[in-house]
Write a protein that holds these residues in place. Structure first.
Motif, mmCIF file in Angstrom:
data_model
loop_
_atom_site.group_PDB
_atom_site.id
_atom_site.type_symbol
_atom_site.label_atom_id
_atom_site.label_comp_id
_atom_site.label_asym_id
_atom_site.label_seq_id
_atom_site.Cartn_x
_atom_site.Cartn_y
_atom_site.Cartn_z
ATOM 1 N N ILE A 329 46.467 39.279 43.095
ATOM 2 C CA ILE A 329 47.184 40.492 42.939
ATOM 3 C C ILE A 329 46.687 41.682 43.418
ATOM 4 O O ILE A 329 47.380 42.344 44.221
ATOM 5 N N PHE A 330 45.436 42.093 43.258
ATOM 6 C CA PHE A 330 44.714 43.403 43.815
ATOM 7 C C PHE A 330 44.920 43.129 45.445
ATOM 8 O O PHE A 330 45.133 44.112 46.067
ATOM 9 N N ASP A 331 44.415 42.019 46.064
ATOM 10 C CA ASP A 331 44.553 41.754 47.526
ATOM 11 C C ASP A 331 45.898 42.362 48.306
ATOM 12 O O ASP A 331 45.748 42.694 49.221
ATOM 13 N N ARG A 332 47.129 41.890 47.245
ATOM 14 C CA ARG A 332 48.317 42.035 48.103
ATOM 15 C C ARG A 332 48.780 43.566 47.373
ATOM 16 O O ARG A 332 50.040 43.598 47.867
ATOM 17 N N SER A 333 48.092 44.055 46.929
ATOM 18 C CA SER A 333 48.672 45.569 46.679
ATOM 19 C C SER A 333 48.030 46.591 46.992
ATOM 20 O O SER A 333 46.583 46.621 47.124
ATOM 21 N N GLU A 334 48.457 47.576 48.110
ATOM 22 C CA GLU A 334 47.972 48.733 48.622
ATOM 23 C C GLU A 334 47.260 49.547 47.553
ATOM 24 O O GLU A 334 46.356 50.159 47.854
ATOM 25 N N ARG A 335 47.908 49.846 46.472
ATOM 26 C CA ARG A 335 47.443 50.853 45.365
ATOM 27 C C ARG A 335 46.024 50.265 44.605
ATOM 28 O O ARG A 335 45.193 50.935 44.527
ATOM 29 N N PHE A 336 46.103 48.776 44.668
ATOM 30 C CA PHE A 336 44.796 48.504 43.989
ATOM 31 C C PHE A 336 43.892 47.514 44.726
ATOM 32 O O PHE A 336 43.156 46.740 44.071
ATOM 33 N N LYS A 337 43.975 47.660 46.130
ATOM 34 C CA LYS A 337 42.986 46.650 46.867
ATOM 35 C C LYS A 337 41.635 46.899 46.662
ATOM 36 O O LYS A 337 40.978 46.005 46.979
ATOM 37 N N GLN A 338 41.204 48.019 46.246
ATOM 38 C CA GLN A 338 39.854 48.299 46.090
ATOM 39 C C GLN A 338 39.053 47.325 44.860
ATOM 40 O O GLN A 338 38.147 47.157 44.892
ATOM 41 N N TRP A 339 39.921 47.123 43.901
ATOM 42 C CA TRP A 339 39.724 46.363 43.007
ATOM 43 C C TRP A 339 39.276 44.843 43.463
ATOM 44 O O TRP A 339 38.436 44.232 42.896
ATOM 45 N N GLY A 340 40.264 44.311 44.444
ATOM 46 C CA GLY A 340 40.348 43.035 44.906
ATOM 47 C C GLY A 340 38.779 43.119 45.742
ATOM 48 O O GLY A 340 38.252 42.039 45.544
ATOM 49 N N VAL A 341 38.599 44.062 46.409
ATOM 50 C CA VAL A 341 37.110 44.406 46.964
ATOM 51 C C VAL A 341 36.012 44.296 46.088
ATOM 52 O O VAL A 341 34.701 43.346 46.323
ATOM 53 N N LEU A 342 36.153 44.778 45.066
ATOM 54 C CA LEU A 342 35.150 44.889 44.028
ATOM 55 C C LEU A 342 34.830 43.321 43.465
ATOM 56 O O LEU A 342 33.738 42.887 43.069
ATOM 57 N N PHE A 343 35.831 42.503 43.143
ATOM 58 C CA PHE A 343 35.707 41.222 42.479
ATOM 59 C C PHE A 343 35.135 40.298 43.678
ATOM 60 O O PHE A 343 34.757 39.078 43.469
ATOM 61 N N GLY A 344 35.522 40.594 45.009
ATOM 62 C CA GLY A 344 35.407 39.245 45.996
ATOM 63 C C GLY A 344 33.974 39.195 46.611
ATOM 64 O O GLY A 344 33.044 40.282 46.309
ATOM 65 N N ASP A 345 33.981 38.390 47.305
ATOM 66 C CA ASP A 345 32.253 38.052 48.039
ATOM 67 C C ASP A 345 32.493 38.197 49.469
ATOM 68 O O ASP A 345 31.714 37.875 50.104
ATOM 69 N N GLU A 346 33.440 39.116 49.880
ATOM 70 C CA GLU A 346 33.795 39.426 51.343
ATOM 71 C C GLU A 346 32.780 40.564 51.788
ATOM 72 O O GLU A 346 32.893 41.733 51.976
ATOM 73 N N ARG A 347 31.461 40.298 51.819
ATOM 74 C CA ARG A 347 30.162 41.160 51.980
ATOM 75 C C ARG A 347 30.228 41.588 53.165
ATOM 76 O O ARG A 347 30.067 40.822 54.415
ATOM 77 N N PRO A 348 30.318 42.954 53.666
ATOM 78 C CA PRO A 348 30.338 43.316 55.156
ATOM 79 C C PRO A 348 28.585 43.351 55.408
ATOM 80 O O PRO A 348 27.617 43.553 54.712
ATOM 81 N N GLU A 349 28.658 43.113 56.740
ATOM 82 C CA GLU A 349 27.370 42.918 57.351
ATOM 83 C C GLU A 349 26.440 44.448 57.519
ATOM 84 O O GLU A 349 25.342 44.592 57.511
ATOM 85 N N HIS A 350 27.633 45.419 57.817
ATOM 86 C CA HIS A 350 27.076 46.668 57.944
ATOM 87 C C HIS A 350 27.348 47.681 56.705
ATOM 88 O O HIS A 350 28.454 47.367 55.944
ATOM 89 N N SER A 351 26.705 48.827 56.740
ATOM 90 C CA SER A 351 27.048 49.606 55.470
ATOM 91 C C SER A 351 28.204 50.573 55.838
ATOM 92 O O SER A 351 28.261 51.180 57.085
ATOM 93 N N PRO A 352 29.191 50.784 54.779
ATOM 94 C CA PRO A 352 30.151 51.599 55.073
ATOM 95 C C PRO A 352 29.953 53.243 55.242
ATOM 96 O O PRO A 352 30.547 54.184 55.710
ATOM 97 N N MET A 353 28.593 53.395 55.009
ATOM 98 C CA MET A 353 28.072 54.856 55.137
ATOM 99 C C MET A 353 27.915 55.184 56.816
ATOM 100 O O MET A 353 27.924 56.212 56.979
#
Length: 384
Positions: A329-353
């Motif tokens: 649900i969160f992955d398909r919602s623009e408003r709550f996509k950040q919660w889908g990122v929090l639950f997922g395991d799609e770990r970026p190789e580089h830092s968002p910093m």
């Protein structure tokens, strides 16, 4: 709500999560059987659709599907109770082995500490009295909760029947919450959730079957007593992520220790469990369940603990499917996509910093991270 400042929107989201959690805690006795029935109804959908396809009446199709489910669960209960009867039948041997192990332990403790055998017996006697009082409290609470367990089991088939019977009404209710321009996204999310739930839960059933046969069969060939019981207990506890495997190892060691006068079977059991679990985690389960949704270990552990606090054992079993559905649900919602990122395991190789593109809700970046972490991106189903 889109016109509100970002901080206000985030505050409303957090408050909403708090009140949602509060409602779940207050209504766990109602929600636990309802959620369990929802997931089971998704599992029996293929059987129900088969009977509807061959022109069975709808109510009869649902009833036959529920009876088939009850039959399977009855066979599992019968098999488990037969193994428990074998364990109880060996109680005199278990009592003798436990006494021998305690005597050996007492001699070892006496050799490395100043405590004599009499002092050890006094300590054991004192702790035994405390343990008996604690067990008595547990048994009384278990007797009180027996009614709630019976209510839980009694409500399950009723909820399953009603969820299947009114599924079209419930789907219409879901679509009416959204504007027509978003209906395609809602339809795709519902199909994705059904696919994920079915693949996950059927995968768990297959996992329990082959873990019981594989682990129990290997231990039986080696000559470990109550091998099938150890395999069955570990297979079911392994359904609880991370925590269940540890409990399964402990129970397997205790059963082996009580059933054998020697210590070498313990190392055989631990080694066999480790080998079977490695095979399951790295080869068998990924091929069976697939990679539609990956939940990171932190979210899985926290979800299991929170589910256990809210609804006990059923909550621990339901935690991962619920998190998987929420992630879809969160992955398909623009408003709550950040919660889908929090639950997922799609770990970026580089830092968002250091990489600004990773700070944005970009579908291209999301799909790239999914492929990089061996996760299948959501299907774009254009069927009517």
């Amino acid at each position: 709500m889109s016109d509100l400042p970002l901080t206000v929107r985030r505050s409303i989201e957090v408050m909403g999560l708090f009140f949602l959690g509060w409602i779940v805690v207050l209504g766990d006795g109602l929600l636990a059987p309802l959620l369990m029935a929802f997931f089971i109804s998704i599992m029996v959908l293929p059987l129900y659709r088969f009977f509807c396809k061959i022109r069975f009446p709808e109510a009869l199709s649902i009833g036959i599907s529920i009876l088939a489910l009850i039959l399977v669960l009855g066979l599992v209960v019968w098999f488990f109770s037969s193994q428990i009867r074998d364990l109880v039948r060996d109680f005199p041997v278990i009592q003798r082995n436990v006494t021998n192990h305690l005597n050996d332990l007492s001699e070892w403790v006496g050799s490395i500490s100043p405590y004599s055998t009499e002092e050890q017996l006094d300590l054991i006697r004192e702790q035994s009295n405390r343990l008996l009082s604690y067990v008595g409290g547990l048994l009384s609470s278990a007797a009180l909760s027996l009614t709630s367990v019976l209510v839980f089991l009694g409500l399950l088939p009723i909820y399953i029947f009603l969820l299947l019977f009114y599924k079209n009404l419930l789907l219409r209710f879901v679509f009416l919450w959204f504007q027509p321009k978003n209906h395609k996204r809602v339809r795709d999310a519902l199909r994705e959730m059904e696919l994920i739930i079915k693949s996950y839960l059927f995968g768990l059933l297959i996992q329990v079957s082959y873990m019981t046969v594989l682990l129990g069969g290997i231990l039986l060939i080696i000559g470990i007593k109550h091998a099938l019981l150890i395999g069955l207990i570990f297979a079911f506890l392994n359904l609880i992520p991370y925590v269940g495997a540890l409990l399964g190892n402990i129970i397997g060691v205790l059963i082996t220790l009580a059933s054998s006068a020697e210590l070498w079977p313990i190392f055989v059991v631990l080694g066999t469990i480790a080998a079977v679990q490695f095979l399951d985690n790295n080869i068998l389960m990924p091929r069976i369940v697939g990679s539609k949704v990956k939940i990171n270990a932190l979210a899985a552990i926290v979800g299991v603990l929170v589910g256990g606090e809210i609804a006990g054992i059923p909550g621990m079993f339901l935690s991962l499917p619920i998190i998987a559905v929420l992630k879809v649900i969160f992955d398909r919602s623009e408003r709550f996509k950040q919660w889908g990122v929090l639950f997922g395991d799609e770990r970026p190789e580089h830092s968002p910093m250091h990489y600004p593109v990773l700070r944005q809700k970009d579908c291209t970046v999301d799909n790239y991270l999914k492929r990089e972490n061996n996760v299948e991106p959501p299907r774009e189903d254009n069927k009517p």
